[in-house]
Scaffold this active site. Structure first.
Site, PDB file in Angstrom:
ATOM      1  N   GLU A  32       0.919  -1.289  -0.049  1.00  0.00           N
ATOM      2  CA  GLU A  32       0.259   0.187  -0.001  1.00  0.00           C
ATOM      3  C   GLU A  32       1.060   0.989  -0.086  1.00  0.00           C
ATOM      4  O   GLU A  32       1.544   1.736   1.014  1.00  0.00           O
ATOM      5  CB  GLU A  32      -1.213   0.600   1.079  1.00  0.00           C
ATOM      6  N   ARG A  36       1.479  10.300   0.110  1.00  0.00           N
ATOM      7  CA  ARG A  36       1.512  11.060   0.980  1.00  0.00           C
ATOM      8  C   ARG A  36       2.610  11.808   0.698  1.00  0.00           C
ATOM      9  O   ARG A  36       2.874  13.182   1.508  1.00  0.00           O
ATOM     10  CB  ARG A  36       2.066  11.182   2.602  1.00  0.00           C
ATOM     11  N   LYS A 120     -10.772  -0.537   7.564  1.00  0.00           N
ATOM     12  CA  LYS A 120      -9.577   0.288   8.018  1.00  0.00           C
ATOM     13  C   LYS A 120      -9.968   0.052   9.516  1.00  0.00           C
ATOM     14  O   LYS A 120     -10.319   1.504   9.261  1.00  0.00           O
ATOM     15  CB  LYS A 120      -8.347   1.241   6.727  1.00  0.00           C
TER      16      LYS A 120
END
Length: 186
Positions: A32, A36, A120
């Site tokens: 993943e 960012r 999640k």
């Protein structure tokens, strides 16, 4: 989905090979890559092209624009720290799995209304860990969870033993894989 979903932060494109090779050498074929950093989309595109045996997704996707960029780069799944109906709509339209961060009954219900049944649970340690997951699973038996944040080697087995845990997310997988690779190269 594999049981381990490493959260990968790539600050410079040149780190991609080292990190993904270390993960693969550790038996992990999922990454993943977080959205960012400035090179996130480029790193995803590179990973998809050069690591075809890995499942490459985008993490920390917080809006439709990032989702579109991640999918254009080739991401095969999308992960968010929270629930974005706009991201959910894009993923649904394109048939791409979307794992939004949901830690309250209201958020889980909103995800279910969007057709999402795997969420999640982030940050897991702050929102009650395994005890909270078990409490949330009772009224939502159709939901599976990906706990991330505060999950590590000290508690991973407890999480994995719970049948409502689909996978474990975490950056510690990357740290372990890199440390193992460096130790083997000495």
């Amino acid at each position: 989905m594999e049981k381990y979903v490493p959260v990968v932060v790539i600050k410079e494109l040149g780190e991609t090979d080292k990190i993904l090779t270390a993960l693969m050498n550790n038996g992990i074929n999922t990454a993943e890559i977080t959205f960012r950093t400035a090179c996130a989309a480029e790193a995803i595109a590179y990973a998809v092209k050069h690591y075809p045996n890995m499942s490459i997704g985008a993490g920390t996707v917080i809006n439709a624009k990032q989702c579109e960029a991640a999918l254009a780069a080739g991401a095969t799944f999308i992960v968010s720290p929270g629930l974005s109906p706009a991201v959910a709509a894009i993923c649904n339209e394109k048939g791409i799995p979307y794992y939004p961060g949901c830690v309250t009954p209201t958020e889980i219900m909103a995800a279910l209304e969007l057709g999402i049944t795997t969420v999640k649970f982030f940050p897991a340690n702050i929102y009650g860990g395994l005890k909270a997951l078990k409490a949330l699973a009772a009224p939502f038996p159709q939901v599976k969870f990906i706990p991330t944040g505060g999950v590590d080697r000290s508690n991973i087995d407890e999480f994995l033993a719970f049948d409502k845990v689909e996978a474990i997310g975490g950056s510690f997988f990357v740290k372990e894989a890199l440390e193992k690779m460096e130790a083997e190269n000495k």
